[in-house]
Design an enzyme around this catalytic site. Structure first.
Site, short mmCIF file in Angstrom:
data_model
loop_
_atom_site.label_atom_id
_atom_site.label_comp_id
_atom_site.label_asym_id
_atom_site.label_seq_id
_atom_site.Cartn_x
_atom_site.Cartn_y
_atom_site.Cartn_z
N ASP A 15 0.81 -1.23 0.00
CA ASP A 15 0.00 0.00 0.00
C ASP A 15 0.84 1.27 0.00
O ASP A 15 0.43 2.30 0.54
CB ASP A 15 -0.98 0.02 1.19
CG ASP A 15 -1.72 -1.29 1.32
OD1 ASP A 15 -2.14 -1.83 0.28
OD2 ASP A 15 -1.89 -1.79 2.46
N HIS A 45 -3.98 -2.85 -6.90
CA HIS A 45 -3.35 -1.70 -7.53
C HIS A 45 -4.41 -0.70 -7.95
O HIS A 45 -5.39 -1.07 -8.57
CB HIS A 45 -2.55 -2.13 -8.76
CG HIS A 45 -1.24 -2.76 -8.41
ND1 HIS A 45 -0.38 -3.27 -9.34
CD2 HIS A 45 -0.65 -2.94 -7.21
CE1 HIS A 45 0.69 -3.74 -8.73
NE2 HIS A 45 0.54 -3.56 -7.44
P1 IMP Z 1 -1.89 -13.04 2.40
O1 IMP Z 1 -0.89 -12.57 1.41
O2 IMP Z 1 -3.31 -12.90 1.91
O3 IMP Z 1 -1.60 -14.41 2.92
O4 IMP Z 1 -1.81 -12.06 3.66
C1 IMP Z 1 -0.70 -12.08 4.54
C2 IMP Z 1 -0.46 -10.71 5.13
O5 IMP Z 1 -0.05 -9.81 4.10
C3 IMP Z 1 -1.70 -10.07 5.74
O6 IMP Z 1 -1.28 -9.28 6.82
C4 IMP Z 1 -2.23 -9.18 4.63
O7 IMP Z 1 -2.99 -8.12 5.12
C5 IMP Z 1 -0.93 -8.70 4.02
N1 IMP Z 1 -1.05 -8.34 2.59
C6 IMP Z 1 -1.09 -9.20 1.54
N2 IMP Z 1 -1.17 -8.52 0.38
C7 IMP Z 1 -1.18 -7.22 0.70
C8 IMP Z 1 -1.21 -6.01 -0.08
O8 IMP Z 1 -1.26 -6.01 -1.31
N3 IMP Z 1 -1.20 -4.84 0.62
C9 IMP Z 1 -1.12 -4.82 1.97
N4 IMP Z 1 -1.07 -5.90 2.74
C10 IMP Z 1 -1.10 -7.10 2.11
MG MG Z 2 -1.15 -2.42 -3.55
#
Ligand code: IMP
Ligand code: MG
Length: 334
Positions: A15, A45
């Protein structure tokens, strides 16, 4: 032949505004291919094109600028979500023939999403997109690859060429969500650091520019003991979150906000080999008139943004005198 590669990646917890940067860079038409090297539709995105706002989760932003967009072997693809995104892009007039998936990318199955939802999302605050269970199967060598999916072949989405020319590698998530670098198990399941871009088939010495993207304050979606819920109760941080519209693109969740941890940013910048750093959302702190950050484990307050920027730039350049520090998002400076 690959001429050179530029990597754009997140220096924080995702983010950071990478989409904006990659989109601006690819719109300049200087790249032949835009590639994602990790993650799946857990990412989000936000892209602005001709005054319109678009949201994507998996497909690289090259497609918005008529550039071949490749989902690399290190990515994971949920087919239904992929086709949904393809239709969305098609409807909006973009050329989806430019989108290709590596035959080696892994497929997120519905059972992965089910496991994520029932066993992981509550405990870890994942995005519930089946990411961890899919990568677990990949590592366990029981996974399904894109090459095994007939519909991807039939509709011409399988990538059967080589990387050519100038490559823009689009990172997902961020440094502190990397499975090795981050606060395990509060991480994602892929390599978010710029060296991960080499998994696309890029020799490391071709990585010419490594552009780290950060924000001037920290945010966190998902669970992490380093970002306790109590942060929601601090009124300055509430103001920042509100002004910065800190809600997840993928999950709609409210992000936890904190002042910039400059110790962490310095570490991430130095160890990832950044040539450039872009620090976004300076305007948000200006709007709320809050100029604070953590450094050397203490909270420092500044009189104004000019002082704060100077302090950040000096700190970041201490061990990296060549680093280009850019506040805002003017890729023409890159
Ligand atoms: P997962 O990738 O869905 O397994 O999530 C694992 C951790 O990464 C969690 O804390 C999510 O909130 C964080 N996370 C995964 N993708 C993003 C992203 O694109 N932006 C922010 N946090 C993310
Ligand atoms: Mg993003």
């Amino acid at each position: 032949m690959i001429k050179d590669a530029t990597v754009v990646f997140g220096l924080a917890w995702g983010d950071e505004g990478k989409g904006k940067i990659t989109s601006r860079l690819s719109s300049a038409g200087q790249y032949d291919m835009v590639c994602r090297w990790a993650g799946g539709n857990n990412a989000g995105h936000t892209i602005y094109k001709d005054g319109k706002k678009y949201k994507t989760h998996l497909i690289p932003s090259g497609v918005f600028h008529n550039t071949k967009s490749i989902i690399g072997p290190g990515c994971v693809v949920h087919l239904e979500s992929f086709f949904k995104e393809i239709f969305y892009l098609k409807e909006n007039g973009f050329n989806t023939n430019l989108v290709k998936i590596s035959p080696k990318a892994h497929i997120v199955l519905d059972k992965h999403i089910e496991i994520d939802k029932t066993r992981l999302s509550g405990k870890l605050g994942t995005t519930s997109r089946g990411i961890a269970p899919c990568y677990a199967e990949k590592a366990g060598r029981t996974g399904v690859q894109a090459k095994d999916i007939p519909i991807l072949h039939k509709s011409g989405f399988i990538w059967d060429e080589k990387l050519e020319g100038r490559i823009l590698c689009e990172g997902a998530q961020g440094f502190w969500l990397d499975q090795d670098a981050g606060n395990y198990p509060y991480v994602t399941s892929s390599t978010t650091l710029p060296y991960g871009a080499c998994s696309l088939g890029i020799p490391p010495q071709k990585l010419q520019k490594i552009i780290g993207v950060a924000k001037i304050y920290d945010t966190r979606s998902g669970n992490d003991p380093d970002f306790p819920e109590s942060l929601f109760e601090i009124s300055d941080l509430q103001k920042i979150g509100k002004e910065g519209n800190e809600f997840g693109v993928t999950t709609g969740r409210k992000r936890k906000c904190n002042y910039l941890n400059l110790d962490k940013l310095q570490y991430a910048t130095e160890t990832s080999g950044c040539t450039h750093i872009i620090i976004n959302k300076v305007d948000i702190l200006e709007a709320v008139n809050i100029f604070k950050l953590f450094h050397n484990d203490s909270l420092i307050e500044f009189q104004n943004m000019k002082q704060m920027k100077q302090y950040i730039e000096t700190a970041l350049k201490t061990n990296l005198p060549e680093l280009r520090v850019i506040f805002s998002n003017h890729p023409e400076q890159i």
